[in-house]
Design a protein around this motif. Structure first.
Motif, PDB file in Angstrom:
ATOM      1  N   VAL A   1     -86.407 -14.561  46.287  1.00 40.46           N
ATOM      2  CA  VAL A   1     -85.909 -13.191  46.405  1.00 40.46           C
ATOM      3  C   VAL A   1     -84.714 -13.184  47.343  1.00 40.46           C
ATOM      4  O   VAL A   1     -84.800 -13.649  48.484  1.00 40.46           O
ATOM      5  CB  VAL A   1     -86.996 -12.235  46.927  1.00 40.46           C
ATOM      6  N   MET A   2     -83.598 -12.677  46.869  1.00 43.53           N
ATOM      7  CA  MET A   2     -82.382 -12.617  47.672  1.00 43.53           C
ATOM      8  C   MET A   2     -82.395 -11.366  48.548  1.00 43.53           C
ATOM      9  O   MET A   2     -83.013 -10.356  48.196  1.00 43.53           O
ATOM     10  CB  MET A   2     -81.155 -12.610  46.763  1.00 43.53           C
ATOM     11  N   PRO A   3     -81.691 -11.404  49.688  1.00 38.55           N
ATOM     12  CA  PRO A   3     -81.647 -10.233  50.563  1.00 38.55           C
ATOM     13  C   PRO A   3     -80.763  -9.135  49.970  1.00 38.55           C
ATOM     14  O   PRO A   3     -80.059  -9.336  48.988  1.00 38.55           O
ATOM     15  CB  PRO A   3     -81.045 -10.793  51.847  1.00 38.55           C
ATOM     16  N   ALA A   4     -80.809  -7.974  50.611  1.00 36.00           N
ATOM     17  CA  ALA A   4     -80.000  -6.835  50.177  1.00 36.00           C
ATOM     18  C   ALA A   4     -78.945  -6.533  51.226  1.00 36.00           C
ATOM     19  O   ALA A   4     -79.064  -6.920  52.390  1.00 36.00           O
ATOM     20  CB  ALA A   4     -80.881  -5.621  49.943  1.00 36.00           C
ATOM     21  N   ALA A   5     -77.901  -5.850  50.819  1.00 42.96           N
ATOM     22  CA  ALA A   5     -76.818  -5.445  51.723  1.00 42.96           C
ATOM     23  C   ALA A   5     -76.214  -4.149  51.212  1.00 42.96           C
ATOM     24  O   ALA A   5     -76.240  -3.873  50.005  1.00 42.96           O
ATOM     25  CB  ALA A   5     -75.759  -6.541  51.813  1.00 42.96           C
TER      26      ALA A   5
ATOM     27  N   ARG B   1     -81.729 -12.233  58.372  1.00 41.11           N
ATOM     28  CA  ARG B   1     -83.159 -12.498  58.492  1.00 41.11           C
ATOM     29  C   ARG B   1     -83.672 -13.368  57.343  1.00 41.11           C
ATOM     30  O   ARG B   1     -84.852 -13.674  57.264  1.00 41.11           O
ATOM     31  CB  ARG B   1     -83.949 -11.181  58.497  1.00 41.11           C
ATOM     32  N   HIS B   2     -82.785 -13.747  56.450  1.00 38.56           N
ATOM     33  CA  HIS B   2     -83.189 -14.468  55.246  1.00 38.56           C
ATOM     34  C   HIS B   2     -83.003 -15.975  55.429  1.00 38.56           C
ATOM     35  O   HIS B   2     -82.215 -16.438  56.263  1.00 38.56           O
ATOM     36  CB  HIS B   2     -82.372 -13.974  54.046  1.00 38.56           C
ATOM     37  N   ALA B   3     -83.701 -16.739  54.587  1.00 32.82           N
ATOM     38  CA  ALA B   3     -83.668 -18.204  54.689  1.00 32.82           C
ATOM     39  C   ALA B   3     -82.314 -18.792  54.336  1.00 32.82           C
ATOM     40  O   ALA B   3     -81.984 -19.903  54.771  1.00 32.82           O
ATOM     41  CB  ALA B   3     -84.742 -18.806  53.787  1.00 32.82           C
ATOM     42  N   VAL B   4     -81.501 -18.076  53.541  1.00 33.05           N
ATOM     43  CA  VAL B   4     -80.215 -18.645  53.137  1.00 33.05           C
ATOM     44  C   VAL B   4     -79.160 -18.508  54.229  1.00 33.05           C
ATOM     45  O   VAL B   4     -78.106 -19.143  54.149  1.00 33.05           O
ATOM     46  CB  VAL B   4     -79.703 -17.980  51.839  1.00 33.05           C
TER      47      VAL B   4
END
Length: 723
Positions: free
Chosen positions: A476-480, A537-540
């Motif tokens: 799941v990719m983060p949002a912006a 806050r995401h792993a990428v």
């Protein structure tokens, strides 16, 4: 027919002596008394006729005896083909070029090395010409001895010391050097010189270039002596590269080794071993189709030293000179990161950018508010981050702009995180592109900002190579938020699901420099903090930020160099300090950089310019292998100290590994209309010597003249005795 000593031909004047004797002695009358003259008339007629013939034969025998006696002393000969064309009395200079490149180390069908057969050819040439002949000798190093004529004994000693070298020369370079040396001899002797030029080489297509240039010399006699190998295949290392060009001690990396099969047959199960610091750490095998290449990947996931000497070793017979490949892995210094943050962020203890670069073993992070910035830090930084700076046209923005513009012009890397207002005026000023524009997306207070998820990573993009070992299907990719609309162009590294770019590598056209690259400016579409994005806050987030930083600081120095590199450029930052600054601070001290290998020490011509050490490497001195770079510090008091800086590795030019040669029939086709170019098709030394004698050796006739001289002397004796 010619004569060795034509001055003896004046002896032919002695032919007048028997003629004079014949005219005045044989015709003198004598009285003869007879008791009975009844038969006197008949006897007189018969005797006169017989004596006349006898005297003429004796005269002829004497003339021929004297003539051939004179010819014996004059030493007549029939000139060879080359001598007849150039003139028997022409002044001669013999110029010999021997190709001593590494490809000449290959074994021939006669089990001899090419270089050894070339030396044997030269010995046959020395035996052919008169002992007073002057020779000039040339090898690939273009040493100074080629300008000085040598005697046959001096040249014999010189060829005994010939060694193989990694330097390669084209036909144009060789001919230019030869003509220069011959012209120098003609100038010194104030006369025209016609030279016999022997070119002994394997005529490798990849290095010799266009051999047709030899036909441009219409004055001298060009003699091409090809040394043909029976082998037409070879495996060699074409190139190597790292997945991440910046090597870190604890960071996994991948080494790609590209092998090339230069042959018409497939190679199966080619085993390659990797040695680091003389210890084997990995091995792999691959199959190589004919005339194709393949890649072996070695994973570097173990601790490395600061200075690592690495080797790739494989077996490939009979061409063995390129079965080793040398390279060095010098661990880079820490990546210098400078964060310039807005006054608002300056009140925070730490930004999300500072947190990701907080690893002190990898990064040297300095974070300052733009109001308290030391501008001199910009030039020494690998990556400068403008974190929400700009938008107000403040004095601080205007003050920092020229420093950032100069930094980009010198190849610096910039990360631009826009302010909340979406104003890109500072970026436009820094890049010098007034066309950059952006508009903030305004919404009523009652409407919440639109948050859009980012699209999945494009793993085909080279930016992500080796970044992730695996990937989950439910990733799941983060949002912006979407805060602005801009007209920036470049390569998107992250996108919104709508297709709009979120992380962008700006095109090089945004940088005012002739050496601009497309990865110098990274642009985020939102501030890197909540509530505008969740990416921090995401792993990428960490691997992407690490990759941007590592690309800002590539390897200070190359993995390897070629032995025929004319100039080497080394970044002094990798020496543990800028020597140029040290030298300027201590004018009483002098720094000399040396290349050391065992007991061998090379001091190249060198100079320091803008943090770079430029060294001019003398041709033919450096050999394949490892050299230590030593900095010797000498003071005016005569004291000297030395410091080992790093290891450098050298390999032969890959063109040497392409062993395709010009065959004899190809050379004959090229030079079929060149009258002054001869090609010797010889399989061994004996056949070469026979060809030389047939074309160069004069046929001596003095022995035959001596035999004829004795024959006519005997004939005269027999005529007088029995006729």
């Amino acid at each position: 027919m010619s004569f060795v000593y034509p001055q003896f031909l004046w002896g032919l004047l002695a032919l007048s002596i028997p003629i004079i004797i014949h005219l005045f002695n044989f015709r003198r009358t004598k009285k003869v008394y007879f008791s009975n003259n009844f038969f006197l008339k008949n006897v007189k007629e018969a005797t006169t006729s017989k004596l006349k013939v006898k005297h003429l034969l004796i005269l002829l025998a004497r003339l021929l005896f004297i003539a051939f006696l004179v010819f014996t002393f004059a030493q007549p000969f029939l000139p060879g083909k080359e001598s007849a064309e150039s003139g028997a009395n022409a002044e001669k200079l013999v110029y010999i070029y021997l190709d001593n490149s590494l490809s000449m180390s290959s074994e021939l069908s006669s089990n001899a090395r090419g270089i050894d057969q070339g030396v044997n050819y030269i010995e046959e040439i020395l035996a052919l010409y008169p002992r007073n002949t002057q020779y000039k000798f040339l090898t690939n190093e273009f040493d100074s001895f080629s300008r000085v004529p040598k005697s046959s004994n001096e040249l014999s000693e010189l060829i005994a010391e010939v060694e193989l070298t990694g330097v390669v020369r084209s036909a144009e370079q060789v001919l230019g050097k030869i003509q220069s040396d011959i012209d120098a001899s003609a100038f010194n002797e104030s006369s025209d010189i016609q030279a016999d030029i022997y070119v002994i080489s394997d005529f490798q297509k990849s290095t010799i270039g266009n051999p047709d240039v030899f036909s441009e010399d219409t004055v001298n006699n060009i003699k091409l002596v090809p040394i043909s190998s029976s082998f037409e295949s070879n495996v060699y290392v074409d190139s190597i590269y790292l997945a991440n060009p910046f090597v870190l001690a604890d960071d996994a990396n991948e080494l790609a080794v590209v092998l090339r099969n230069d042959g018409n047959e497939d190679v199966t199960d080619q085993i390659v071993r990797l040695l680091i610091n003389e210890e084997q750490v990995a091995s792999a095998s691959l199959n190589l189709p004919a005339n194709a290449d393949g890649t072996i990947n070695f994973t570097l996931n173990f601790p490395l030293e600061n200075d690592n000497r690495c080797q790739l070793i494989f077996e490939d017979y009979p061409v063995t000179f390129d079965n080793e490949f040398f390279f060095t892995l010098n661990l880079g210094d820490k990546i210098s990161v400078l964060e310039i943050k807005s006054e608002q962020l300056g009140r925070l203890d730490s930004t999300t950018v500072a947190q990701v670069y907080a690893n002190r073993s990898i990064f040297d992070l300095q974070s300052y508010s733009i109001e308290n910035l030391d501008y001199s830090l910009i030039e020494s930084s690998d990556l400068v981050i403008l974190n929400e700076v700009g938008g107000g046209g403040s004095e601080s923005d205007q003050a920092v702009t020229p420093y950032l513009r100069e930094y980009l012009g010198k190849g610096g890397h910039l990360m631009f995180v826009p302010p909340l207002s979406g104003d890109l005026s500072l970026l436009a000023e820094v890049t010098g592109n007034s066309g950059i524009s952006a508009e903030q997306i305004n919404r009523p207070d009652s409407v919440e900002a639109v948050r859009a998820a980012l699209a999945n990573l494009d793993m085909a993009n080279p930016f992500y190579d080796g970044m992730f070992e695996g990937r989950s299907e439910n990733f799941v990719m983060p949002a912006a938020e979407q805060l602005m609309q801009h007209n920036l162009q470049g390569e998107p590294l992250l996108r919104y699901r709508t297709g709009e770019p979120y992380l962008l590598k700006l095109s090089s056209r945004y940088i005012m420099s002739d050496d601009a690259t497309s990865d110098q400016i990274s642009f985020f579409a939102t501030p890197l903090r909540a509530p505008y994005t969740e990416i921090h806050r995401h792993a990428v987030y960490v691997p992407i930020m690490y990759r941007i930083a590592s690309r800002s600081k590539s390897m200070n120095n190359q993995l390897y160099y070629h032995v025929d590199n004319a100039v080497m450029a080394l970044e002094t930052a990798s020496f543990g300090g800028d020597s140029s600054n040290q030298a300027s601070a201590s004018p009483a001290r002098r720094y000399i950089y040396k290349l050391v290998r065992g007991e061998e020490e090379v001091i190249p011509t060198q100079r320091l310019i803008s943090g770079r050490l430029l060294m001019e490497i003398p041709q033919g001195v450096i050999k394949a292998g490892f050299y230590g770079l030593i900095r010797a510090e000498e003071s005016t008091m005569g004291e000297e100290s030395s410091e080992s800086l790093l290891s450098l590795s050298f390999n032969i030019d890959t063109r040497e590994s392409l062993i395709a040669q010009y065959k004899v029939d190809e050379l004959q086709s090229i030079f079929e209309n060149s009258a002054n170019v001869n090609i010797y098709e010889a399989e061994d030394v004996e056949s070469f010597a026979d060809m030389l004698r047939s074309e160069q050796t004069n046929i001596a006739l003095w022995k035959y003249a001596l035999l004829l001289c004795l024959f006519f002397l005997l004939t005269e004796i027999l005529l007088i005795r029995f006729l």
